[in-house]
Design an enzyme around this catalytic site. Structure first.
Site, PDB file in Angstrom:
ATOM      1  NE  ARG A 165       0.515  10.837  -7.404  1.00 27.33           N
ATOM      2  CZ  ARG A 165       0.328  10.475  -8.723  1.00 27.33           C
ATOM      3  NH1 ARG A 165      -0.999  10.725  -9.065  1.00 27.33           N
ATOM      4  NH2 ARG A 165       0.949  10.093  -9.450  1.00 27.33           N
TER       5      ARG A 165
ATOM      6  CD  GLU B 259      -1.451   5.425  -6.012  1.00 28.90           C
ATOM      7  OE1 GLU B 259      -1.061   5.515  -7.141  1.00 28.90           O
ATOM      8  OE2 GLU B 259      -1.212   5.849  -5.035  1.00 28.90           O
TER       9      GLU B 259
ATOM     10  CD  GLU C  26       6.864   4.691  -3.944  1.00 30.54           C
ATOM     11  OE1 GLU C  26       5.553   4.698  -3.638  1.00 30.54           O
ATOM     12  OE2 GLU C  26       7.319   5.653  -4.858  1.00 30.54           O
TER      13      GLU C  26
ATOM     14  CG  PHE D 176      -1.762  -1.220   1.323  1.00 36.52           C
ATOM     15  CD1 PHE D 176      -2.657  -1.736   0.312  1.00 36.52           C
ATOM     16  CD2 PHE D 176      -1.417  -2.095   2.378  1.00 36.52           C
ATOM     17  CE1 PHE D 176      -3.611  -2.771   0.550  1.00 36.52           C
ATOM     18  CE2 PHE D 176      -2.359  -3.227   2.531  1.00 36.52           C
ATOM     19  CZ  PHE D 176      -3.206  -3.759   1.592  1.00 36.52           C
TER      20      PHE D 176
ATOM     21  CG  PHE E 121       2.308   9.351  -3.660  1.00 39.91           C
ATOM     22  CD1 PHE E 121       3.128   8.351  -3.059  1.00 39.91           C
ATOM     23  CD2 PHE E 121       3.208  10.141  -4.325  1.00 39.91           C
ATOM     24  CE1 PHE E 121       4.493   8.499  -3.128  1.00 39.91           C
ATOM     25  CE2 PHE E 121       4.446  10.375  -4.536  1.00 39.91           C
ATOM     26  CZ  PHE E 121       5.144   9.401  -3.627  1.00 39.91           C
TER      27      PHE E 121
HETATM   28  N1  LUZ Z   1       5.422   7.152  -5.868  1.00 39.11           N
HETATM   29  C1  LUZ Z   1       6.142   8.080  -6.684  1.00 39.11           C
HETATM   30  C2  LUZ Z   1       4.212   7.244  -6.039  1.00 39.11           C
HETATM   31  O1  LUZ Z   1       7.458   7.880  -6.193  1.00 39.11           O
HETATM   32  N2  LUZ Z   1       5.740   8.855  -7.446  1.00 39.11           N
HETATM   33  C3  LUZ Z   1       4.228   9.223  -7.526  1.00 39.11           C
HETATM   34  O2  LUZ Z   1       4.081  10.000  -8.357  1.00 39.11           O
HETATM   35  C4  LUZ Z   1       3.392   8.026  -7.017  1.00 39.11           C
HETATM   36  N3  LUZ Z   1       2.293   8.331  -6.870  1.00 39.11           N
HETATM   37  C5  LUZ Z   1       1.513   7.370  -6.286  1.00 39.11           C
HETATM   38  C6  LUZ Z   1       1.888   6.382  -5.669  1.00 39.11           C
HETATM   39  N4  LUZ Z   1       3.375   6.320  -5.704  1.00 39.11           N
HETATM   40 MO1  MOS Z   2       2.306   3.869  -3.905  1.00 35.89          MO
HETATM   41  S1  MOS Z   2       1.198   4.872  -2.596  1.00 35.89           S
HETATM   42  O1  MOS Z   2       3.618   2.992  -3.344  1.00 35.89           O
HETATM   43  O2  MOS Z   2       1.653   3.593  -5.228  1.00 35.89           O
END
Ligand code: LUZ
Ligand code: MOS
Length: 756
Positions: free
Chosen positions: A304, A709, A226, A222, A338
């Protein structure tokens, strides 16, 4: 159509990092983390731990051979704290021992002396103190100053949205196994294998080719994996590098809750200006983002938010300013949406307040201002279709909103202690990483001599079904049963320089790379077939596991074709790269075309509030989701339902709380942090998938649109539906726009201004 891991999951046979057999001599890591939210380290005493049973080694910042720096966008995050600590849960020292319990017992004997400094947890306070991670950033269009003079109604207000714990089922996990020479094989539960590789190389002072990262699959992420899988993976790698042994590090739930960051809480100021007809002429908003102690992905998340400042609406004059405010909380991070959900909430809050103050119904203001094809976003991109309006209109019919409104009114007339509310939530979400260079992916496809197919891409399977989609695409190119394809683990030696599986774009990008690679092999195979059958290649195609000549099946089956190609010394492997076409963004002007496309939809939510208890129930959510051509309807439905419920959780019961003095997380167990369960799930969730906009070839995956998302934001409607029910009981309520809408908050709102 199904999710191909389902049977493994149900039988408990899926392999996660924690299921990988440990080599002999594996050491178990326990991480000593800061007990204090802000302070200078005076001394660290690990001597007791050193002599504890089973302890092999204790590692501190001094032992790091390369750079003690794991920052990715901004270099402000040490792997192990050396001089200062900035949040409770910040890694300081690592114990390696023969068993996990020995490691934890020893870790608990470590002591730290600190000169404590005053911690900050409020983003506005951080901004007042000037503690911003980067200078404020502004998106603007039109002229808000002159436009405000033309407004019949100007409404100002404030809002707050809370954070959110990811609560992936699998906590942060790593097993690092040293290989020949200094090579390290890291199995990590990360969304970003290449980030782990890059940062491990930096910290260990090794070239990236000495580090191989492999990801079998994740038990949910989720966004929480990342960036925040990286420290734990690199700690294990450091342990392996220094000890020469395999090292396993799996966070306990409590540690994971305390040490890892969450969705960013935001605090907002807004000004919305409307004309007499309810048109929004002006939108001014400040985002005070609670970034936590280090930058992590905060600047990208704020970006974002800025991109989504006007939500699903067209506004000609906009001034949106964002502040990344450094606080002494665990570094807040990516979470489904995000920064988009935060921006959309405050827009809806402003519309609601405008409705209360002007008397124009909320849905009238919403409907009047919905995006139309050709409208310009504040960042200079044109909205390319009419899905927002179409989904709004369709959702009204699909949910039977006229009938629902009547029955809600009737119910509220007849019931004194129970009240119903209804709200409409339109969503429009931009697809692509806002960091343009991340919009690339690659794939490596092998056809083996028996005709079975192996696919490696940069996509990480985290339950979202990306592997199922990729298999379907490959099976379709070769026209073979999907069972004859397999998607391998995500591995940096097979697929290099991967972007995180994030931004809803994993299937779009990696699927397209796989598609190109498969088509290349198909072309070579058809050349072989033409030669062997002595037929024109233009007339040949693959169909039903065989070669077809126009409408006729030839005698050459898929298996025979592959075997013949091999004997003919034809390359049965292919690598392909994909870069999302047509996107760019200029950060000096803050204008461009950052997104490949937008995903839109509308949710209608109906709730009932128990006005004696403050508890509530979501009766029904009806969603029209414009998802393009669906590749796997079941996977899509799972994503929409899951995202909706996660969004409802964020808006209602999921409440993070920190101790006012120490800034210790109070919601640090599953008993104190509540997420929606099966009993809280809406009684009815109806989803209508509508096709809508046709994307160009190579944008989206075979006409489908990203799904991960966007549906999260349907959950925002629940907050406003509850508010409407509360107002039906207590019209005087001056509810502040604060989330989450916990039963406590509802109860206080119900009784606000009432003596008894
Ligand atoms: N991660 C990122 C994201 O590094 N850049 C983004 O624009 C993004 N958008 C949604 C989810 N993860
Ligand atoms: Mo994401 S918020 O790791 O697409």
């Amino acid at each position: 159509m199904k999710h191909f891991d389902a049977i493994l999951h149900v039988k408990g046979r899926s392999i996660f990092v924690g299921d990988i057999p440990e080599p002999d001599g594996t050491l178990h890591a326990a991480v000593f983390t800061s007990p204090c939210a802000h302070g200078n380290i005076l001394s660290l005493d690990t001597s007791k731990a050193d002599s504890m049973p089973g302890v092999f080694m204790i590692i501190t910042a001094d032992d790091i051979p390369g750079e003690n720096e794991i920052g990715n966008i901004i270099m402000d995050e040490p792997l192990l704290a050396a001089k200062t600590v900035h949040f409770i849960g910040e890694p300081v020292a690592v114990v390696l021992a023969d068993t996990s319990s020995h490691a934890y017992e020893a870790m608990k004997t470590i002591s730290i002396k600190l000169h404590e400094l005053k911690p900050v947890s409020d983003p506005r306070e951080a901004a007042r103190l000037g503690d911003l991670i980067v200078p404020p950033r502004t998106f603007c269009c039109g002229n808000t100053v002159s436009a405000l003079k033309e407004c019949a109604h100007i409404i100002r207000g404030k809002a707050e949205t809370g954070g959110q714990e990811h609560l992936y089922l699998e906590t942060q996990s790593t097993l690092c196994v040293p290989g020949e020479g200094n090579v390290l094989h890291i199995s990590s539960s990360t969304q970003s294998p290449s980030f782990v590789q890059k940062i491990a190389a930096r910290v260990l002072d090794l070239p990236m080719h000495m580090i191989q990262v492999d990801v079998p699959r994740l038990g949910g992420a989720f966004g929480g994996k990342e960036d925040q899988a990286t420290p734990w993976a690199v700690i294990a790698a450091l342990g392996s590098h220094l000890s020469g042994r395999a090292v396993k590090l799996i966070l306990k739930r409590h540690e994971d809750l305390v040490c890892t960051g969450k969705r960013h809480p935001y605090s907002y100021n807004f000004t919305i200006g409307l004309n007499d007809a309810g048109r929004i002429l002006v939108w001014k908003v400040d985002y005070y983002q609670n970034s936590g102690a280090v930058s992590d992905l905060s600047t990208a998340i704020l970006e974002r938010s800025l991109f989504h400042s006007t939500g699903s609406y067209f506004v000609p004059n906009v001034l949106a300013t964002g502040y990344c405010c450094r606080t002494n909380l665990a570094p807040n991070t990516a979470f489904r949406g995000f920064g988009g959900p935060q921006a959309m909430f405050v827009m809806e809050a402003a519309i609601h307040k405008a409705s209360v103050e002007t008397g124009i119904p909320v849905e009238e203001i919403q409907r009047t201002n919905l995006l139309q094809q050709g409208d310009l976003f504040p960042y200079g991109m044109k909205y390319s279709c009419n899905e927002v309006r179409n989904s709004w209109d369709l959702a009204g019919k699909f949910s039977g909103i006229k009938e629902s409104r009547r029955s809600v009114q009737e119910f509220n007339r007849e019931n004194r202690y129970f009240k119903k509310g209804i709200a409409i939530m339109p969503v429009c979400f931009g697809i692509s990483f806002t960091t343009t260079f991340l919009n690339q992916a690659s794939a490596l496809v092998h056809v083996y001599t028996d005709g079975s197919v192996s696919i490696s891409t940069g996509a990480v399977e985290m339950g979202q079904g990306v592997n199922s989609r990729i298999r379907q695409v490959a099976a379709e190119v070769f026209s073979i049963p999907v069972e004859r394809t397999r998607v391998e683990s995500t591995n940096t030696s097979r697929t290099a320089n991967t972007s995180p599986t994030a931004a809803s774009s994993g299937a779009d990008m990696n699927g397209n790379a796989a598609l190109t690679a498969c088509k290349e092999i198909r072309t070579r195979l058809l050349e072989v077939a033409a030669d062997k059958l002595d037929l024109e290649i233009e007339n040949l195609c693959l169909k039903d596991s065989a070669v077809w000549n126009r409408q006729n099946r030839t005698e050459l089956s898929w298996d025979q074709l592959v075997a013949a190609a091999y004997m003919n010394r034809t390359d049965l492997s292919s690598h392909a790269h994909y870069a999302t076409p047509g996107i760019s963004f200029d950060k000096t002007t803050e204008k461009g075309r950052p997104f490949a496309y937008h995903v839109a939809g509308t949710a209608v939510t109906e709730v009932t509030v128990d006005c004696m208890l403050g508890t509530y129930k979501v009766d029904r959510v009806s969603i029209v989701h414009q998802g393009g051509n669906q590749l796997n309807p079941l996977v899509d439905r799972g994503q929409v339902e899951g995202a909706l419920l996660q969004g409802i959780g964020w808006m209602t019961m999921e409440e993070l709380a920190w101790d006012g003095e120490t800034k210790r997380l109070l919601a640090d167990t599953l008993a104190t942090y509540k997420v929606p369960d099966i009993n809280f799930t809406p009684d009815e969730v109806n989803i209508l998938f509508a096709e809508g906009e046709k994307l160009e070839d190579g944008v989206g995956l075979k006409g489908s649109k990203a799904i991960g998302e966007p549906p999260f934001m349907y959950g925002i409607g629940t907050w406003f539906a509850i508010l409407q029910a509360v107002r039906a009981f207590n019209p005087e309520v001056s509810f502040d726009y604060t989330t989450p809408m916990t039963p406590e908050r509802v109860l206080m709102a119900l009784t606000e201004g009432r003596e008894s």
